[in-house]
Design an enzyme around this catalytic site. Structure first.
Site, PDB file in Angstrom:
ATOM      1  N   ASP A   1      61.483  44.696  11.967  1.00  0.00           N
ATOM      2  CA  ASP A   1      60.951  44.100  11.571  1.00  0.00           C
ATOM      3  C   ASP A   1      61.581  42.846  10.650  1.00  0.00           C
ATOM      4  O   ASP A   1      62.765  43.074   9.991  1.00  0.00           O
ATOM      5  CB  ASP A   1      59.921  44.738  10.478  1.00  0.00           C
ATOM      6  CG  ASP A   1      58.051  44.382  10.061  1.00  0.00           C
ATOM      7  OD1 ASP A   1      59.055  43.260   9.785  1.00  0.00           O
ATOM      8  OD2 ASP A   1      57.390  44.319  10.495  1.00  0.00           O
TER       9      ASP A   1
ATOM     10  N   PHE B   1      44.088  49.099  21.675  1.00  0.00           N
ATOM     11  CA  PHE B   1      42.304  49.482  21.526  1.00  0.00           C
ATOM     12  C   PHE B   1      42.090  50.034  19.846  1.00  0.00           C
ATOM     13  O   PHE B   1      41.136  50.879  19.889  1.00  0.00           O
ATOM     14  CB  PHE B   1      42.182  49.926  22.938  1.00  0.00           C
ATOM     15  CG  PHE B   1      42.033  48.582  23.691  1.00  0.00           C
ATOM     16  CD1 PHE B   1      41.132  47.920  23.570  1.00  0.00           C
ATOM     17  CD2 PHE B   1      42.969  49.460  24.879  1.00  0.00           C
ATOM     18  CE1 PHE B   1      40.944  46.808  24.908  1.00  0.00           C
ATOM     19  CE2 PHE B   1      42.136  48.744  26.055  1.00  0.00           C
ATOM     20  CZ  PHE B   1      42.191  47.814  25.755  1.00  0.00           C
TER      21      PHE B   1
ATOM     22  N   ARG C   1      41.769  51.268  16.315  1.00  0.00           N
ATOM     23  CA  ARG C   1      40.713  51.100  15.067  1.00  0.00           C
ATOM     24  C   ARG C   1      42.116  51.878  14.167  1.00  0.00           C
ATOM     25  O   ARG C   1      41.613  52.633  13.795  1.00  0.00           O
ATOM     26  CB  ARG C   1      39.872  51.607  15.180  1.00  0.00           C
ATOM     27  CG  ARG C   1      38.964  51.656  16.269  1.00  0.00           C
ATOM     28  CD  ARG C   1      37.507  52.507  16.448  1.00  0.00           C
ATOM     29  NE  ARG C   1      37.853  53.354  16.906  1.00  0.00           N
ATOM     30  CZ  ARG C   1      37.099  54.673  16.653  1.00  0.00           C
ATOM     31  NH1 ARG C   1      36.224  54.349  16.583  1.00  0.00           N
ATOM     32  NH2 ARG C   1      37.856  55.696  17.058  1.00  0.00           N
TER      33      ARG C   1
ATOM     34  N   CYS D   1      41.391  41.711  12.778  1.00  0.00           N
ATOM     35  CA  CYS D   1      41.464  41.493  14.607  1.00  0.00           C
ATOM     36  C   CYS D   1      39.860  40.917  14.586  1.00  0.00           C
ATOM     37  O   CYS D   1      40.554  39.844  15.905  1.00  0.00           O
ATOM     38  CB  CYS D   1      41.610  42.726  15.199  1.00  0.00           C
ATOM     39  SG  CYS D   1      43.021  43.812  15.771  1.00  0.00           S
TER      40      CYS D   1
HETATM   41  N1  LIG Z   1      45.618  46.012  13.190  1.00  0.00           N
HETATM   42  C1  LIG Z   1      44.700  46.548  14.478  1.00  0.00           C
HETATM   43  O1  LIG Z   1      43.898  46.807  13.459  1.00  0.00           O
HETATM   44  C2  LIG Z   1      45.580  46.241  15.543  1.00  0.00           C
HETATM   45  C3  LIG Z   1      44.325  47.052  16.948  1.00  0.00           C
HETATM   46  C4  LIG Z   1      44.489  46.019  18.325  1.00  0.00           C
HETATM   47  C5  LIG Z   1      45.503  45.557  18.650  1.00  0.00           C
HETATM   48  N2  LIG Z   1      45.904  44.791  17.364  1.00  0.00           N
HETATM   49  C6  LIG Z   1      47.017  43.344  17.773  1.00  0.00           C
HETATM   50  O2  LIG Z   1      48.166  43.864  16.727  1.00  0.00           O
HETATM   51  C7  LIG Z   1      49.151  42.678  16.990  1.00  0.00           C
HETATM   52  C8  LIG Z   1      49.904  43.383  15.235  1.00  0.00           C
HETATM   53  O3  LIG Z   1      48.144  43.667  15.040  1.00  0.00           O
HETATM   54  P1  LIG Z   1      49.542  44.363  13.433  1.00  0.00           P
HETATM   55  O4  LIG Z   1      47.630  44.276  12.728  1.00  0.00           O
HETATM   56  O5  LIG Z   1      49.900  45.671  13.785  1.00  0.00           O
HETATM   57  O6  LIG Z   1      49.917  42.945  12.375  1.00  0.00           O
HETATM   58  P2  LIG Z   1      50.453  42.679  11.370  1.00  0.00           P
HETATM   59  O7  LIG Z   1      50.105  42.050  10.771  1.00  0.00           O
HETATM   60  O8  LIG Z   1      50.487  44.188  10.340  1.00  0.00           O
HETATM   61  O9  LIG Z   1      51.959  43.024  11.682  1.00  0.00           O
HETATM   62  C9  LIG Z   1      52.636  42.497  12.710  1.00  0.00           C
HETATM   63  C10 LIG Z   1      54.679  42.421  11.811  1.00  0.00           C
HETATM   64  O10 LIG Z   1      55.538  41.975  12.822  1.00  0.00           O
HETATM   65  C11 LIG Z   1      56.173  41.711  12.399  1.00  0.00           C
HETATM   66  N3  LIG Z   1      57.218  40.340  12.454  1.00  0.00           N
HETATM   67  C12 LIG Z   1      56.330  39.309  12.931  1.00  0.00           C
HETATM   68  N4  LIG Z   1      57.223  38.704  13.499  1.00  0.00           N
HETATM   69  C13 LIG Z   1      58.632  38.907  14.191  1.00  0.00           C
HETATM   70  C14 LIG Z   1      59.880  39.303  14.166  1.00  0.00           C
HETATM   71  N5  LIG Z   1      59.851  37.542  15.000  1.00  0.00           N
HETATM   72  N6  LIG Z   1      60.244  40.450  14.220  1.00  0.00           N
HETATM   73  C15 LIG Z   1      60.165  41.458  13.908  1.00  0.00           C
HETATM   74  N7  LIG Z   1      59.266  41.465  13.618  1.00  0.00           N
HETATM   75  C16 LIG Z   1      58.000  40.445  12.921  1.00  0.00           C
HETATM   76  C17 LIG Z   1      55.873  41.154  10.840  1.00  0.00           C
HETATM   77  O11 LIG Z   1      56.782  41.300   9.346  1.00  0.00           O
HETATM   78  C18 LIG Z   1      54.282  42.273  10.570  1.00  0.00           C
HETATM   79  O12 LIG Z   1      55.478  43.248   9.672  1.00  0.00           O
HETATM   80  C19 LIG Z   1      47.675  41.551  16.632  1.00  0.00           C
HETATM   81  O13 LIG Z   1      48.216  40.325  17.707  1.00  0.00           O
HETATM   82  C20 LIG Z   1      47.013  42.338  15.902  1.00  0.00           C
HETATM   83  O14 LIG Z   1      45.642  41.001  17.190  1.00  0.00           O
HETATM   84  C21 LIG Z   1      46.045  44.834  15.904  1.00  0.00           C
END
Ligand SMILES: NC(=O)c1ccc[n+]([C@@H]2O[C@H](COP(=O)([O-])OP(=O)(O)OC[C@H]3O[C@@H](n4cnc5c(N)ncnc54)[C@H](O)[C@@H]3O)[C@@H](O)[C@H]2O)c1
Length: 449
Positions: free
Chosen positions: A35, A152, A154, A278
């Site tokens: 990260d 997927f 939650r 999301c």
């Molecule tokens: N949160 C959920 O419940 C959920 C469920 C299904 C799908 N998703 C999808 O999954 C993806 C991630 O969601 P999330 O909630 O975990 O996001 P988040 O924002 O909590 O985490 C994303 C992470 O990526 C890091 N990041 C960004 N650019 C980077 C890079 N170039 N190199 C390394 N790290 C980098 C950020 O610092 C951050 O910690 C999204 O597309 C979201 O729509 C999320």
């Protein structure tokens, strides 16, 4: 353990990346969790997650202690030796509602500098259909396969959902790579009971499906699933507004409607609407990506509009019962976007608290896990309290905005004695109406009272 095929890099240690890393690292993989956020990496180094999620910390702690989970900020650490690279970076919305894909492309470009031939790059982030066909260009001449493997899970049941999944979807044009990734998940499934035990979560005997598709289909499956769930919520809210004008109870209505197997009960829940990191952005991203293909999506525009109006609708309903909000002391219970998490992104509870404050109410708020995260999104004049009891003391109305078990099971008799007024606003339709009324309180819900 040092089998060369058992090394993976997970890019992005957010909700999805932490869950993926924790499970893989406890299933026999050596995982580099990568990260750019020093805070999130530091939490992992300390053997914990930056967010609250049941069962997550024991998995992280064990994997970090055993050096199977290696937090890093450097692509050159893990990518060169990884057979699988998972992209779990954020895809937030742009101000116009379209998906911001800069993290997606940036992660791919950085990876391309170090990735070895034969590696599979696995896109877990939610992206508009057609994105993968552009990202894959980053790896041309690299002998790297690209697949979409939408997530997927939650929040609140992230580990359970990942271990005891309904379906795993992997889409790509390289069928061998798709099978490789499906096999990886089949291996994880073999040890899922052990991982669940370590996490302290209950295992379930369900057989999920493994679904192989083409690249575009996998991307569209994810956004379609979220859009349909959002649609069900907004549909239930439309019916709730009609129920409010009559003596119908929307929960009774949806229980019976949802008993029809063709329809199903899940997500036909009226209330303060959806929020979180999301649904709102996935719906606006779908509308926007459809438009870019000259396809109108009026059904999702309506779902989004209905959702946007729900917090004000509930505040108006309460205002009528209270005879005005100005100067009224109100408690808001629930600031996470849903129960079981500390995630407060686009939280309806926060939105409602701010609307009540803007209407002149004196607002106290509490969440068991999300006070710290919610603070900066709440108006500075809203007081955060450490317990529900403190927030409700002398309140004229209490709004339940997140269905945490402790809010559903509030002792309403004791609450009634602490409050100055009598109104309970059930923004999730999650309370036992007779328990509230038997305590001498007045109940209003959304599409029921
Ligand atoms: N949160 C959920 O419940 C959920 C469920 C299904 C799908 N998703 C999808 O999954 C993806 C991630 O969601 P999330 O909630 O975990 O996001 P988040 O924002 O909590 O985490 C994303 C992470 O990526 C890091 N990041 C960004 N650019 C980077 C890079 N170039 N190199 C390394 N790290 C980098 C950020 O610092 C951050 O910690 C999204 O597309 C979201 O729509 C999320």
């Amino acid at each position: 353990m040092d089998n060369k095929n058992n090394i993976a890099t997970v890019i992005g240690t957010g909700y999805v990346g932490v869950t993926t890393s924790a499970i893989l690292a406890n299933a026999g993989y050596k995982v580099y969790a990568l990260d750019i956020s020093e805070d999130r990496l530091q939490a992992l180094r300390e053997g914990r997650s930056f967010f609250y999620e049941e069962g997550m910390n024991p998995l992280i702690k064990r994997a970090v202690d055993e050096k199977n989970l290696i937090p890093t900020s450097s692509y050159s650490d893990g990518v060169p030796e990884s057979s699988f690279v998972f992209s779990c970076v954020g895809t937030p919305d742009n101000p116009d509602g379209s998906s911001n894909l800069k993290y997606i492309f940036n992660a791919a470009q950085e990876t391309a500098k170090y990735i070895k031939p034969g590696t599979v790059y696995i896109q877990k982030s939610t992206v508009p259909v057609g994105t993968g066909r552009q990202v894959v260009e980053t790896f041309k001449d690299k002998d790297v396969s690209y697949v979409s493997n939408p997530e997927f899970l939650r929040e609140g049941t992230a580990l359970f959902d990942t271990l005891f999944f309904d379906r795993i979807v992997v889409g790509g044009n390289d069928k061998k790579a798709v099978e490789k990734v499906l096999d990886l998940y089949r291996e994880v499934e073999k040890v899922r009971e052990n991982i669940a035990k370590l996490a302290g979560i209950k295992a379930k005997d369900i057989k999920g499906s493994y679904i192989a598709t083409n690249l575009d289909s996998a991307e569209l499956i994810k956004v379609t699933a979220n859009a349909f769930l959002a649609l069900k919520i907004s549909f239930a809210n439309s019916i709730a507004k009609l129920a409010d004008k009559t003596e119908a109870d929307v929960v009774e209505v949806m229980d019976a409607v949802g008993a029809d197997a063709r329809i199903g009960r899940a997500f036909l829940n009226a209330g303060r609407g959806y929020g979180g990191g999301c649904f709102p952005k996935d719906v606006s991203g779908l509308i926007s990506s459809s438009l870019s293909h000259s396809v109108d999506m009026p059904i999702m525009v309506a779902a989004s509009q209905i959702n946007d109006e729900m917090a004000s609708y509930i505040a108006d309903k309460a205002e009528q019962t209270l005879g005005g909000l100005n100067g009224k002391k109100i408690a808001v219970l629930g600031l996470a976007f849903k129960a079981g998490t500390s995630d407060s992104r686009k939280s309806p509870g926060i939105k409602l608290a701010n609307i009540l404050h803007e209407s002149g109410a004196e607002v106290s708020a509490h969440d068991p896990e999300a006070n710290a995260e919610a603070k900066e999104m709440l108006s500075s004049q809203i007081t955060l309290k450490d317990s529900a009891e403190e927030a409700c003391k002398n309140a004229e109305a209490v709004f339940i905005t997140t269905d945490w078990p402790q809010f559903k099971n509030l002792g309403f008799k004791a609450l009634s004695e602490q409050m100055a007024g009598k109104l309970i606003v059930d923004c999730m339709n999650c309370l036992d109406i007779s328990a509230v009324k038997d305590a001498g309180l007045v109940y209003i819900g959304v599409g029921r009272d």
